[in-house]
Design an enzyme around this catalytic site. Structure first.
Site, PDB file in Angstrom:
ATOM      1  N   HIS A 190     -35.103 -15.092 -16.145  1.00 10.36           N
ATOM      2  CA  HIS A 190     -34.558 -14.075 -17.502  1.00 10.36           C
ATOM      3  C   HIS A 190     -33.126 -13.909 -17.057  1.00 10.36           C
ATOM      4  O   HIS A 190     -32.656 -13.159 -18.084  1.00 10.36           O
ATOM      5  CB  HIS A 190     -35.353 -12.569 -16.540  1.00 10.36           C
ATOM      6  CG  HIS A 190     -37.000 -12.081 -16.543  1.00 10.36           C
ATOM      7  ND1 HIS A 190     -37.180 -11.619 -17.002  1.00 10.36           N
ATOM      8  CD2 HIS A 190     -37.706 -12.878 -16.360  1.00 10.36           C
ATOM      9  CE1 HIS A 190     -38.717 -11.502 -17.465  1.00 10.36           C
ATOM     10  NE2 HIS A 190     -38.425 -12.030 -16.589  1.00 10.36           N
ATOM     11  N   ASP A 212     -24.849 -11.839 -20.049  1.00 11.87           N
ATOM     12  CA  ASP A 212     -26.692 -11.467 -19.865  1.00 11.87           C
ATOM     13  C   ASP A 212     -27.731 -12.517 -20.357  1.00 11.87           C
ATOM     14  O   ASP A 212     -27.116 -13.108 -21.418  1.00 11.87           O
ATOM     15  CB  ASP A 212     -26.730 -10.396 -20.915  1.00 11.87           C
ATOM     16  CG  ASP A 212     -27.444  -8.812 -19.737  1.00 11.87           C
ATOM     17  OD1 ASP A 212     -28.241  -9.223 -19.429  1.00 11.87           O
ATOM     18  OD2 ASP A 212     -26.510  -7.669 -20.067  1.00 11.87           O
TER      19      ASP A 212
HETATM   20  C1  GDG Z   1     -33.128  -8.705 -16.828  1.00 15.77           C
HETATM   21  C2  GDG Z   1     -31.833  -9.627 -17.094  1.00 15.77           C
HETATM   22  C3  GDG Z   1     -33.105  -9.221 -19.543  1.00 15.77           C
HETATM   23  C4  GDG Z   1     -32.092   1.041 -18.204  1.00 15.77           C
HETATM   24  N1  GDG Z   1     -31.098   2.369 -17.641  1.00 15.77           N
HETATM   25  C5  GDG Z   1     -32.313   2.723 -17.407  1.00 15.77           C
HETATM   26  C6  GDG Z   1     -32.955   2.457 -18.084  1.00 15.77           C
HETATM   27  N2  GDG Z   1     -32.341   0.948 -18.695  1.00 15.77           N
HETATM   28  C7  GDG Z   1     -33.852   0.309 -19.270  1.00 15.77           C
HETATM   29  C8  GDG Z   1     -33.143  -0.344 -20.334  1.00 15.77           C
HETATM   30  C9  GDG Z   1     -33.851  -1.839 -20.438  1.00 15.77           C
HETATM   31  C10 GDG Z   1     -33.755  -2.382 -18.817  1.00 15.77           C
HETATM   32  O1  GDG Z   1     -33.483  -0.942 -18.500  1.00 15.77           O
HETATM   33  C11 GDG Z   1     -32.446  -3.277 -18.852  1.00 15.77           C
HETATM   34  O2  GDG Z   1     -33.144  -4.332 -19.254  1.00 15.77           O
HETATM   35  P1  GDG Z   1     -31.362  -5.425 -19.544  1.00 15.77           P
HETATM   36  O3  GDG Z   1     -32.000  -6.400 -20.427  1.00 15.77           O
HETATM   37  O4  GDG Z   1     -30.676  -4.147 -20.645  1.00 15.77           O
HETATM   38  O5  GDG Z   1     -31.196  -5.476 -18.422  1.00 15.77           O
HETATM   39  P2  GDG Z   1     -31.633  -6.367 -16.883  1.00 15.77           P
HETATM   40  O6  GDG Z   1     -32.144  -4.920 -15.979  1.00 15.77           O
HETATM   41  O7  GDG Z   1     -30.133  -6.862 -16.362  1.00 15.77           O
HETATM   42  O8  GDG Z   1     -32.506  -7.295 -16.883  1.00 15.77           O
HETATM   43  C12 GDG Z   1     -31.492  -8.985 -18.871  1.00 15.77           C
HETATM   44  C13 GDG Z   1     -34.199  -8.546 -18.830  1.00 15.77           C
HETATM   45  O9  GDG Z   1     -33.844  -8.910 -17.393  1.00 15.77           O
HETATM   46  C14 GDG Z   1     -35.325  -8.782 -19.356  1.00 15.77           C
HETATM   47  O10 GDG Z   1     -35.118 -10.181 -19.514  1.00 15.77           O
HETATM   48  O11 GDG Z   1     -32.225  -8.889 -21.015  1.00 15.77           O
HETATM   49  O12 GDG Z   1     -30.665  -9.994 -19.324  1.00 15.77           O
HETATM   50  O13 GDG Z   1     -30.208  -9.550 -17.123  1.00 15.77           O
HETATM   51  O14 GDG Z   1     -35.328  -1.892 -20.875  1.00 15.77           O
HETATM   52  O15 GDG Z   1     -33.743   0.538 -21.268  1.00 15.77           O
HETATM   53  N3  GDG Z   1     -34.549   3.222 -18.226  1.00 15.77           N
HETATM   54  C15 GDG Z   1     -35.215   4.054 -18.265  1.00 15.77           C
HETATM   55  N4  GDG Z   1     -34.013   4.867 -17.576  1.00 15.77           N
HETATM   56  C16 GDG Z   1     -32.571   4.587 -17.657  1.00 15.77           C
HETATM   57  O16 GDG Z   1     -31.461   5.002 -17.085  1.00 15.77           O
HETATM   58  N5  GDG Z   1     -35.837   5.044 -17.866  1.00 15.77           N
END
Ligand code: GDG
Length: 467
Positions: free
Chosen positions: A156, A363
Site C-alpha cells: 500500500h 504517499d
Molecule cells: C495507506 C497508504 C494508501 C482519515 N481520518 C479519518 C478517517 N480517515 C480515512 C480517510 C481515508 C483513510 O482514512 C486514509 O487513507 P489514506 O490513503 O489517505 O492514507 P493511509 O492511512 O496512510 O493509508 C496510502 C492507503 O493505505 C490505501 O492503499 O492510499 O498511501 O499510506 O479513507 O478518509 N476516517 C474516519 N475518521 C477520520 O478522522 N472515519
C-alpha cells in the site's frame, strides 16, 4: 472459483454494515463475499501470552481469524520494525529510520507465527492475498511450510529506488523474500519499476517477458492503483452536508470559504510544510487574512513511536504560532483538530470545502484525495490541490498538482483554487470523477485477484524447466 485467504496486519470491522475507515476493506469484503474465504490478521490487542490458535468468527461465507500480539511482539514487530524502520524507509525518509537487531528478529518471528497459523487454515485450491509492509516475509514463511498455492502481495505504500532500499541493514533478507509471491502488486508504475530494478540488479533476477525469475521461482510485478467507491461516497456526502455537524461547521465559517486537510498525523503527510504554506499565504498575501479558513483534521496515529510524538509537538507549536500571529477577534486561520470523525461527517465537510489540500511528501496512493473529489457538488465543485508525490497524482491529473516542499508554490495554488471560476472547476472535477469511476476499489480487488489466478502453466523459469 478459488476461496481467498486475505492477510493484513489489521482486518476490517467484523460487524456487517459498520463503515470501514479506509476504502480497502470495501474491495476486500466484496471479493471475499463472492468467493468465500478467510480474513486473517492481528486483533489489535496486546496480550500476555502469545495465542496458540487464532480466534474465529464467522459471518456468512467469511471467517475472520484474529490473533493477539504479545507485548514484546507488539514493540518489536509493529511499533519497531514495521513503523520505525520500514515505514520511514518506504517513504524515502532514511534520516528517520531506527533499526535494531531485536526489532528485526521480532518482525521475522511474528511473520513466522502468522505463517504457522495460516498454514493450518489454507486448503488446496485456495489463493492467498497478503497486504502491506508488515508482512513482506510472510509468503516465504508460508512456502517453507509447504504452501504451494498462489500467493500475492500488495504494497500500500510506495517502494523507493534501490539506493534507498539498500539503506536497510540486511535488506536482502527482507526484500529478497518478495520473490516467494506469484504476484507483487504496487500502487504506481514507479514503485513496480523500483521493485524490478532491485530484484534484477541487487539479487540477480532475470527478466523473462513480463516476469522475473530468481532461483527456482518465477513471479511478476504489477500495477494496481487502489480506488474508492466514488458514487457511494458522493451519496454519503450529499446527505451529510445537510446534517448537524456540517451545518454547524458552515455556520461557524460565516461567508469564508473552507480549505480542508484530513490526514493521519504522520510525517509522510507533509503537515509541517503545509502549515508553512498557509503561513506563507497569510504573510505574502494579506488580502486573504480573515477571508478563508483552514480546517486540518489530523487523527492521532502510532503515538507509541517517538517520531510521531515529536511531529505532534512540532505541529502544536506551528499551529499556535500561526494562529497567534494572524488570528483576529472573530477569526482563527487554522482550526487544528486532533480527533477523528466518522466517515459521514468527513464526507459532509469535504463537500462544503472549496479547496481540498492533500500535500504528502510521499504517499502510496492517498485515498483522501479521491474522497474529496467524489464528495463534490457536480454543479459547484471544489478544487483539489494535490502533491505530485502522492500515488493519486498519476490518476488525478486535473488537480492542481504541487510540489509540497515549495511552500510559496503551494500558497499560490491555494489562491488559484480559491479564485478558480466555475467552468474550470467543473471541467477539472468531471475529468477526475470519470477517472475515479473507471477504477473503483472493486475493480482494484478484482484486477489483483485475476492477475493472481491467471494462467500459471509457465510459472517455472525457462532456464529451470529442463527444456
Ligand atoms: C495507506 C497508504 C494508501 C482519515 N481520518 C479519518 C478517517 N480517515 C480515512 C480517510 C481515508 C483513510 O482514512 C486514509 O487513507 P489514506 O490513503 O489517505 O492514507 P493511509 O492511512 O496512510 O493509508 C496510502 C492507503 O493505505 C490505501 O492503499 O492510499 O498511501 O499510506 O479513507 O478518509 N476516517 C474516519 N475518521 C477520520 O478522522 N472515519
Amino acid at each position: 472459483m478459488s476461496r481467498i485467504i486475505v492477510v493484513s496486519n489489521r482486518i476490517g470491522p467484523i460487524e456487517e454494515g459498520k463503515a470501514a475507515p479506509g476504502g480497502l476493506a470495501v474491495g476486500v469484503y466484496e471479493i471475499l463475499r463472492a468467493t468465500g474465504g478467510v480474513w486473517f490478521g492481528w486483533s489489535g490487542e496486546t496480550v500476555d501470552q502469545t495465542p496458540q490458535a487464532p480466534s474465529l468468527q464467522t459471518q456468512g461465507n467469511i471467517a475472520f481469524a484474529t490473533v493477539g500480539l504479545g507485548r514484546k511482539d507488539y514493540a518489536e514487530y509493529y511499533a519497531g520494525f514495521s513503523n520505525a524502520t520500514l515505514w520511514p524507509l518506504l517513504h524515502y525518509r532514511t534520516g528517520l529510520i531506527e533499526f535494531s537487531r531485536d526489532s528485526l528478529a521480532g518482525y521475522l518471528r511474528v511473520n513466522e507465527q502468522f505463517a504457522a497459523h495460516l498454514a493450518r487454515l489454507i486448503e488446496p485450491g485456495d489463493i492467498v492475498w497478503v497486504h502491506d509492509y508488515h508482512l513482506i516475509p510472510l509468503g516465504a514463511a508460508l512456502r517453507r511450510r509447504g504452501v504451494t498455492q498462489r500467493i500475492g502481495f500488495f504494497l500500500h505504500t510506495p517502494l523507493p529506488p534501490r539506493a534507498v532500499m539498500r539503506t536497510l541493514p540486511d535488506h536482502r533478507q527482507i526484500f529478497g523474500t518478495l520473490s516467494a509471491y506469484d504476484v507483487v502488486g504496487f500502487q504506481t508504475a514507479d514503485d513496480a519499476d523500483h521493485f524490478s530494478d532491485y530484484m534484477v540488479r541487487e539479487l540477480g533476477a532475470s527478466r523473462q517477458g513480463a516476469r522475473l525469475a530468481l532461483d527456482s521461482r518465477l513471479f511478476k510485478a504489477g500495477v494496481f492503483p487502489i480506488g474508492i467507491d466514488p458514487d457511494d461516497f458522493a451519496r454519503t456526502a450529499a446527505v451529510a452536508v445537510g446534517q448537524s455537524a456540517t451545518r454547524r461547521l458552515i455556520r461557524s465559517l460565516g461567508e469564508r470559504p473552507l480549505v480542508i486537510g484530513v490526514d493521519r498525523l504522520d510525517y509522510s503527510k507533509g503537515l509541517p510544510f503545509r502549515f508553512r504554506a498557509i503561513e506563507n499565504l497569510l504573510g505574502q498575501h494579506p488580502e486573504w487574512r480573515n477571508r478563508c479558513t483552514f480546517l486540518q483534521v489530523a487523527t492521532l496515529s502510532r503515538t507509541d513511536v517517538k517520531q510521531y510524538r515529536e511531529l505532534r509537538a512540532e505541529l502544536d507549536a506551528a499551529a499556535g504560532h500561526i494562529n497567534g500571529r494572524y488570528a483576529d477577534y472573530d477569526w482563527t486561520p487554522i482550526r487544528y483538530v486532533n480527533r477523528s470523525f466518522n466517515r459521514n461527517t468527513l464526507a459532509g465537510f469535504f463537500r462544503h470545502a472549496r479547496v481540498g489540500l492533500v500535500t504528502p511528501l510521499r504517499d502510496g496512493m492517498n485515498l483522501v484525495a479521491k474522497e474529496y473529489v467524489a464528495a463534490q457538488r457536480p454543479e459547484d465543485p471544489g478544487v483539489l490541490v494535490l502533491s505530485q508525490f502522492a500515488g493519486a497524482a498519476n490518476e488525478l491529473e486535473s488537480a492542481l498538482l504541487v510540489n509540497p516542499f515549495d511552500v510559496g508554490g503551494v500558497a499560490q495554488a491555494i489562491i488559484r483554487a480559491l479564485e478558480m471560476p466555475l467552468p474550470e472547476r467543473t471541467d477539472r472535477w468531471r475529468a477526475m470523477m470519470e477517472t475515479l469511476r473507471r477504477n473503483t476499489v472493486r475493480d482494484w480487488a478484482r484486477r489483483f485477484v485475476e492477475s493472481l489466478t491467471a494462467n500459471r502453466a509457465d510459472m517455472r523459469p525457462a532456464a529451470l524447466s529442463g527444456a
